[in-house]
Design a protein around this motif. Structure first.
Motif, PDB file in Angstrom:
ATOM      1  N   UNK A  70       0.551  -1.130  -0.171  1.00 13.86           N
ATOM      2  CA  UNK A  70      -0.193   0.146  -0.054  1.00 13.86           C
ATOM      3  C   UNK A  70       0.870   1.267  -0.044  1.00 13.86           C
ATOM      4  N   UNK A  71       2.144   1.227   1.304  1.00  8.15           N
ATOM      5  CA  UNK A  71       2.979   2.501   1.137  1.00  8.15           C
ATOM      6  C   UNK A  71       3.657   3.625   0.358  1.00  8.15           C
ATOM      7  N   UNK A  72       4.115   2.417  -1.010  1.00 11.45           N
ATOM      8  CA  UNK A  72       5.021   2.456  -1.803  1.00 11.45           C
ATOM      9  C   UNK A  72       4.070   2.847  -3.128  1.00 11.45           C
ATOM     10  N   UNK A  73       2.598   2.002  -2.731  1.00  9.82           N
ATOM     11  CA  UNK A  73       2.638   1.654  -4.867  1.00  9.82           C
ATOM     12  C   UNK A  73       1.844   3.539  -4.971  1.00  9.82           C
ATOM     13  N   UNK A 189      14.296 -10.960   2.087  1.00 13.25           N
ATOM     14  CA  UNK A 189      13.033 -11.270   2.230  1.00 13.25           C
ATOM     15  C   UNK A 189      13.399 -11.659   4.290  1.00 13.25           C
ATOM     16  N   UNK A 190      14.302 -11.108   4.880  1.00 18.94           N
ATOM     17  CA  UNK A 190      14.574 -10.708   5.723  1.00 18.94           C
ATOM     18  C   UNK A 190      14.107 -10.168   6.611  1.00 18.94           C
ATOM     19  N   UNK A 191      12.420 -10.307   6.529  1.00 21.01           N
ATOM     20  CA  UNK A 191      11.492  -9.367   7.213  1.00 21.01           C
ATOM     21  C   UNK A 191      11.749  -8.494   9.144  1.00 21.01           C
ATOM     22  N   UNK A 192      13.051  -9.302   9.807  1.00 25.10           N
ATOM     23  CA  UNK A 192      13.506  -8.640  11.233  1.00 25.10           C
ATOM     24  C   UNK A 192      14.322  -7.707  10.832  1.00 25.10           C
ATOM     25  N   UNK A 193      15.047  -7.548   9.177  1.00 27.34           N
ATOM     26  CA  UNK A 193      15.644  -6.528   9.350  1.00 27.34           C
ATOM     27  C   UNK A 193      15.062  -5.512   8.350  1.00 27.34           C
ATOM     28  N   UNK A 194      14.648  -6.062   8.079  1.00 27.14           N
ATOM     29  CA  UNK A 194      13.967  -4.878   6.704  1.00 27.14           C
ATOM     30  C   UNK A 194      13.086  -3.479   7.801  1.00 27.14           C
ATOM     31  N   UNK A 221       9.542  -3.607   0.932  1.00 27.05           N
ATOM     32  CA  UNK A 221       9.944  -2.280   0.832  1.00 27.05           C
ATOM     33  C   UNK A 221       8.539  -1.887   1.456  1.00 27.05           C
ATOM     34  N   UNK A 222       7.600  -2.738   1.414  1.00 24.46           N
ATOM     35  CA  UNK A 222       6.538  -2.001   2.800  1.00 24.46           C
ATOM     36  C   UNK A 222       6.954  -2.447   3.779  1.00 24.46           C
ATOM     37  N   UNK A 223       7.558  -3.565   3.712  1.00 25.54           N
ATOM     38  CA  UNK A 223       7.887  -3.485   5.647  1.00 25.54           C
ATOM     39  C   UNK A 223       8.560  -2.857   5.659  1.00 25.54           C
ATOM     40  N   UNK A 225       8.797   0.437   4.734  1.00 28.79           N
ATOM     41  CA  UNK A 225       7.601   1.900   5.030  1.00 28.79           C
ATOM     42  C   UNK A 225       6.564   1.830   6.071  1.00 28.79           C
ATOM     43  N   UNK A 226       6.473   0.192   6.370  1.00 32.07           N
ATOM     44  CA  UNK A 226       5.271  -0.095   7.355  1.00 32.07           C
ATOM     45  C   UNK A 226       5.805   0.701   8.441  1.00 32.07           C
ATOM     46  N   UNK A 227       6.812   1.000   9.126  1.00 35.84           N
ATOM     47  CA  UNK A 227       7.806   1.366  10.353  1.00 35.84           C
ATOM     48  C   UNK A 227       7.903   2.288  10.174  1.00 35.84           C
ATOM     49  N   UNK A 228       7.554   3.258   9.312  1.00 33.58           N
ATOM     50  CA  UNK A 228       7.173   4.265   9.172  1.00 33.58           C
ATOM     51  C   UNK A 228       9.273   5.093   8.398  1.00 33.58           C
ATOM     52  N   UNK A 229       9.461   4.392   7.878  1.00 33.35           N
ATOM     53  CA  UNK A 229      10.351   5.131   6.805  1.00 33.35           C
ATOM     54  C   UNK A 229       9.758   5.006   4.918  1.00 33.35           C
ATOM     55  N   UNK A 230       9.013   6.098   4.363  1.00 36.79           N
ATOM     56  CA  UNK A 230       9.392   5.902   3.093  1.00 36.79           C
ATOM     57  C   UNK A 230      10.573   6.162   2.000  1.00 36.79           C
ATOM     58  N   UNK A 231      11.766   6.798   2.739  1.00 38.51           N
ATOM     59  CA  UNK A 231      13.500   6.893   2.128  1.00 38.51           C
ATOM     60  C   UNK A 231      13.562   5.963   2.065  1.00 38.51           C
ATOM     61  N   UNK A 232      12.759   5.608   0.837  1.00 39.99           N
ATOM     62  CA  UNK A 232      13.168   4.067   0.033  1.00 39.99           C
ATOM     63  C   UNK A 232      13.586   4.165  -1.202  1.00 39.99           C
ATOM     64  N   UNK A 233      15.208   3.416  -1.799  1.00 37.69           N
ATOM     65  CA  UNK A 233      15.166   3.234  -3.298  1.00 37.69           C
ATOM     66  C   UNK A 233      15.317   2.063  -3.685  1.00 37.69           C
ATOM     67  N   UNK A 234      14.791   1.694  -4.407  1.00 36.56           N
ATOM     68  CA  UNK A 234      15.150  -0.015  -4.988  1.00 36.56           C
ATOM     69  C   UNK A 234      15.667  -0.201  -5.471  1.00 36.56           C
TER      70      UNK A 234
END
Ligand code: E4P
Ligand code: PEP
Length: 338
Positions: A70-73, A189-194, A221-223, A225-234
């Motif tokens: 949702x947040x990165x879409x 896909x290390x979700x704890x790290x993300x 990326x959504x993991x 963003x969901x923790x409050x950070x939208x400053x993501x570069x793919x």
């Protein structure tokens, strides 16, 4: 469901929504972008519909998002985002060169590589202090000593630092030195790290898992963003295919596809995808031509002595051509080098 706040929404407005969603048995994840705050809701959508969220103070829009991320879409955020790293933009309109050694080995090697990077037009320095190696017997990186070297080289060259974190426990340490945290292909896909990098308050470079679909990459990326950070570069860095002539297969089509599905910037790593020096410049040209928002490239002053990935590192002789690519290619596409 996603709530987009108005640019002038206050913290009280955000808190009121988080609290109301909580009373309805849901969870609200707040992500702050440069101009807007976005709140992703998790829970019973039918229950949320009874809350009159759109009438609440500071709410610009309430969107039912049909994509699983949702947040990165892009559906939720039609304009493409720019992520700022130590004052350097990565996003539409620019092409950013991130370059440096694959691994930090010594102060001198790192400084020389940073100078090579700068000469080629890099505005961000890459370099790993924690290395994710296939073999437990291979060089694993200098750890905090490597982070200190990166900080010294940043001081000397002015280049902000992008460096990898491989373990959730190390996130606060790495974040205390880095300008941007990198999550590598092996941890995509290390979700704890993300989640940990999502909460660290630093921009994140998220590499695509070498066996991840584009949707899985965006869910990763959504993991964050969901923790409050939208400053993501793919970062597209090549995927596993049946082909063995290259280290991985660079999926150039992933760039326009990811840019269509997500508002996040997308860069290409021609070094780890090709795995061979003579492929790096051709793949860099391809990256800019396909619309990548930047490239991340390995350089090394003496690659035959490198402790990691020497065969793919550019050498001094390659720098003038990399500099020419960075000077001449972006304007052909209506962009400028960042
Ligand atoms: C990146 O820098 C990685 O650590 C490196 O490419 C891993 O390579 P390996 O498979 O030789 O360990
Ligand atoms: C790197 O860039 O140092 C790295 C480890 O790359 P990847 O995760 O793409 O293999």
């Amino acid at each position: 469901m996603v709530i987009v706040m108005t640019p002038d929404a206050t913290q009280e407005d955000v808190d009121a929504i988080v609290s109301l969603v909580g009373t309805a048995g849901g969870s609200a994840f707040v992500s702050r972008g440069v101009s807007r705050t976005i709140i992703g809701l998790v829970g019973d959508v039918a229950q949320f519909s009874t809350l009159n969220l759109s009438g609440m103070s500071g709410v610009a829009d309430v969107i039912r998002v049909s994509t699983p991320y949702k947040l990165v879409s892009r559906e939720n955020h039609p304009e493409r985002s720019t992520v700022w790293v130590g004052g350097v933009p990565i996003g539409p309109g620019t092409v950013t060169l991130i370059a440096g050694p694959c691994a930090v080995e010594t102060p001198q090697q790192t400084l020389e590589a940073a100078k090579m990077a700068k000469a080629a037009g890099a505005t961000l320095l890459r370099g790993g202090a924690f290395k994710p190696r296939t073999s437990p017997y291979a060089f694993q990186g200098l750890g905090e000593d490597g982070l200190r070297i990166l900080a010294d080289v940043r001081e000397e060259t002015g280049l902000p630092v992008v460096t990898e974190v491989v373990d959730a426990h190390d996130v606060p340490l790495v974040a205390s030195y880095a300008d941007m945290l990198q999550v590598g292909t092996r941890n995509a896909q290390n979700f704890a790290l993300l989640q940990a990098v999502g909460a660290a308050g630093k921009p994140v470079l998220l590499k695509r898992g070498m066996s991840s679909t584009i949707e899985e990459w965006l869910m990763a990326a959504e993991y964050i963003a969901q923790r409050g950070n939208l400053d993501i570069v793919l970062c597209e860095r090549g995927i596993r295919t049946f082909e063995t002539a290259t280290r991985n297969t660079l999926d150039v089509s992933a760039v326009p596809v990811a840019q269509r599905l997500s508002h996040l910037p997308v860069v290409i790593d021609p070094s780890h995808s090709g795995g061979q020096r003579d492929l790096v410049l051709p793949l860099s040209r391809a990256a800019i031509a396909v619309g990548a928002d930047g490239i991340i490239v390995d350089v090394h002053p003496q690659p035959d002595q490198a402790l990691c990935d020497g065969p793919q590192a550019l050498v001094n002789d390659d720098l003038s051509e990399l500099a020419r690519i960075m000077r001449e290619f972006p304007p052909l596409l209506g962009r400028k080098a960042a």
